[in-house]
Design an enzyme around this catalytic site. Sequence first.
Site, PDB file in Angstrom:
ATOM      1  NE  ARG A  88      18.492 -10.235  27.409  1.00 48.63           N
ATOM      2  CZ  ARG A  88      18.946  -8.598  27.885  1.00 48.63           C
ATOM      3  NH1 ARG A  88      20.516  -8.994  27.584  1.00 48.63           N
ATOM      4  NH2 ARG A  88      18.071  -7.555  28.102  1.00 48.63           N
ATOM      5  CG  PHE A 111      32.465  11.997  26.420  1.00 44.56           C
ATOM      6  CD1 PHE A 111      32.243  10.640  26.672  1.00 44.56           C
ATOM      7  CD2 PHE A 111      30.710  12.242  26.569  1.00 44.56           C
ATOM      8  CE1 PHE A 111      31.614   9.786  27.713  1.00 44.56           C
ATOM      9  CE2 PHE A 111      29.739  11.562  27.452  1.00 44.56           C
ATOM     10  CZ  PHE A 111      30.058   9.972  27.688  1.00 44.56           C
ATOM     11  CE1 TYR A 169      15.156  -2.799  26.442  1.00 47.87           C
ATOM     12  CE2 TYR A 169      16.925  -2.387  24.489  1.00 47.87           C
ATOM     13  CZ  TYR A 169      16.630  -3.231  25.689  1.00 47.87           C
ATOM     14  OH  TYR A 169      17.612  -3.633  26.419  1.00 47.87           O
ATOM     15  NE  ARG A 229      28.386  -4.925  17.677  1.00 43.95           N
ATOM     16  CZ  ARG A 229      28.564  -4.122  18.539  1.00 43.95           C
ATOM     17  NH1 ARG A 229      30.290  -3.318  18.905  1.00 43.95           N
ATOM     18  NH2 ARG A 229      28.128  -4.287  20.082  1.00 43.95           N
TER      19      ARG A 229
HETATM   20  C1  PS7 Z   1      27.527   7.388  30.942  1.00 44.95           C
HETATM   21  C2  PS7 Z   1      29.241   7.786  28.987  1.00 44.95           C
HETATM   22  C3  PS7 Z   1      27.221  11.521  23.928  1.00 44.95           C
HETATM   23  C4  PS7 Z   1      24.615  12.749  23.923  1.00 44.95           C
HETATM   24  C5  PS7 Z   1      26.608   0.983  30.100  1.00 44.95           C
HETATM   25  C6  PS7 Z   1      26.725   6.970  25.295  1.00 44.95           C
HETATM   26  C7  PS7 Z   1      22.611  -0.632  27.178  1.00 44.95           C
HETATM   27  C8  PS7 Z   1      24.758   1.544  23.487  1.00 44.95           C
HETATM   28  O1  PS7 Z   1      21.524  -3.104  24.840  1.00 44.95           O
HETATM   29  O2  PS7 Z   1      26.420  -3.281  27.307  1.00 44.95           O
HETATM   30  O3  PS7 Z   1      23.103  -4.416  27.258  1.00 44.95           O
HETATM   31  O4  PS7 Z   1      24.189  -5.237  24.973  1.00 44.95           O
HETATM   32  O5  PS7 Z   1      26.986  -2.749  24.562  1.00 44.95           O
HETATM   33  C9  PS7 Z   1      26.936   5.714  29.111  1.00 44.95           C
HETATM   34  C10 PS7 Z   1      24.339  10.708  23.450  1.00 44.95           C
HETATM   35  C11 PS7 Z   1      23.865   2.052  29.778  1.00 44.95           C
HETATM   36  C12 PS7 Z   1      24.413   6.066  25.118  1.00 44.95           C
HETATM   37  C13 PS7 Z   1      23.197   1.597  27.241  1.00 44.95           C
HETATM   38  C14 PS7 Z   1      26.828   4.740  30.039  1.00 44.95           C
HETATM   39  C15 PS7 Z   1      24.959   8.873  23.723  1.00 44.95           C
HETATM   40  C16 PS7 Z   1      23.124   1.389  30.130  1.00 44.95           C
HETATM   41  C17 PS7 Z   1      25.294   4.345  25.001  1.00 44.95           C
HETATM   42  C18 PS7 Z   1      26.592   3.338  29.329  1.00 44.95           C
HETATM   43  C19 PS7 Z   1      24.355   8.073  24.940  1.00 44.95           C
HETATM   44  C20 PS7 Z   1      22.261   1.231  28.925  1.00 44.95           C
HETATM   45  C21 PS7 Z   1      26.281  -0.358  25.469  1.00 44.95           C
HETATM   46  C22 PS7 Z   1      24.169   3.388  24.995  1.00 44.95           C
HETATM   47  O6  PS7 Z   1      25.527  -1.251  26.652  1.00 44.95           O
HETATM   48  O7  PS7 Z   1      24.288  -2.608  25.351  1.00 44.95           O
HETATM   49  C23 PS7 Z   1      27.827   6.588  29.629  1.00 44.95           C
HETATM   50  C24 PS7 Z   1      25.487  11.390  24.093  1.00 44.95           C
HETATM   51  C25 PS7 Z   1      25.748   2.054  29.646  1.00 44.95           C
HETATM   52  C26 PS7 Z   1      25.123   7.347  25.443  1.00 44.95           C
HETATM   53  C27 PS7 Z   1      22.674   0.132  27.683  1.00 44.95           C
HETATM   54  C28 PS7 Z   1      24.274   0.949  26.189  1.00 44.95           C
HETATM   55  C29 PS7 Z   1      25.403   0.768  26.284  1.00 44.95           C
HETATM   56  C30 PS7 Z   1      24.676   2.299  24.592  1.00 44.95           C
HETATM   57  P1  PS7 Z   1      23.325  -3.805  25.581  1.00 44.95           P
HETATM   58  P2  PS7 Z   1      25.437  -2.875  25.986  1.00 44.95           P
HETATM   59 MN    MN Z   2      21.433  -4.479  28.401  1.00 47.83          MN
HETATM   60 MN    MN Z   3      26.924  -6.036  24.183  1.00 45.89          MN
END
Ligand code: PS7
Ligand code: MN
Ligand code: MN
Length: 349
Positions: free
Chosen positions: A207, A267, A148, A195
Amino acid sequence: KKRQLPTNLTEEEQYCFFMLTRVSRSFASVIIELHDELRTAICVFYLTLRALDSIEDDMTIDLEVKLAELRQFSQNIQIRGWNSRKGYGAANVYEQELLENFDRVIAVYYRLSPQYQSVIKEIATQMAEGMAIYQTKEVATLKDYDSYCYYVAGLVGVGLTRLFYHSALMGDSMSNIDDLAISMGLFLQKTNIIRDYLEDTVQQPPRCFYPKEVWSKYVKHLGDLQYPQYHNEALSCLNDMVTDALRHVPDCLQYMSLVDEESCFRFCAIPQVMAVATLERCYNNHDVFTGVVKIRKGEAAKLILQSCSFESVVRIFEEYLHTIASKIPKKAHSGNQTRGRVADALQSV
Ligand code: PS7
Ligand code: MN
Ligand code: MN
Ligand code: MN
Ligand code: MN
Ligand code: MN
């Protein structure tokens, strides 16, 4: 010498960066400060995945409708002028507004280089497939949990690494490191899941992202962990979850050692440093089951300032890992494993 937005942005680009500041507390500033070559592509990537996650997170729509929308998503975002239907149960008004004005993101997407476009399209397609799978599949085993997290965050790491590679800002160090990139995403996603226990479990329907293989050692239902009579069981389960997340630290540190462009480094590093600090606050902390555990504002500000070099990030990780080790309860079930993970992480650098 903080980089700022250029003054010659198109109206649609301005809209994208404005929406970025509305829908993301943690990523907006590090994306805006990125090198000109990557800023817009990564902003579009973020907004695209944010919109997809809004669909995933909407617990007010029918399963069948949600599955159809997830499966359509990557085609929809390639239709110039496409906007979502109205009336999502998006988490905040700006997420809703983003979906309803997605045509503006698509306009900016089509001005990116074809290589950037295909990364965004391919990762969104695969992520949506994974989100669809987990609409009807429970996170039963640790393997399911990793899978997941791979779909919703590991793939983000893979996509970002491809964007870095195509930007040519970092040369060949960004090729063939998918396994490290996946660990970067898993470490962030697992921290978010640990968290957000209460936020996720109190939803209707609940969920559940803690794997059953872990929580079933302690309680009959995941929701039981929040009740005072299971105080000790909750802490044992939580400490198991944090111990599992620590498995990814050596890969994350190795990945960050390869990012030698400064704006990309920050970043990547700032969210990782926030994650290790969050894990340290969560470890053996029962507040995870009764409320929201957050790092203090001043602590976060200090971490952002210090995430400037690999050496400094290593020091921050070392400090939080030592603190976690010092909090291991004497009779902890997973104490030796936790100590082992901390030692492995410290040894890896
Ligand atoms: C393209 C910067 C830097 C190699 C929106 C950044 C949900 C933790 O699970 O809503 O719904 O509670 O709090 C970010 C790796 C992804 C992972 C991911 C896109 C780092 C949609 C972030 C971020 C890879 C899918 C938090 C993953 O959202 O989660 C960009 C390198 C998005 C990264 C989801 C989660 C982000 C997350 P939930 P949240
Ligand atoms: Mn989600
Ligand atoms: Mn969230
Ligand atoms: Mn979400
Ligand atoms: Mn969450
Ligand atoms: Mn207590």
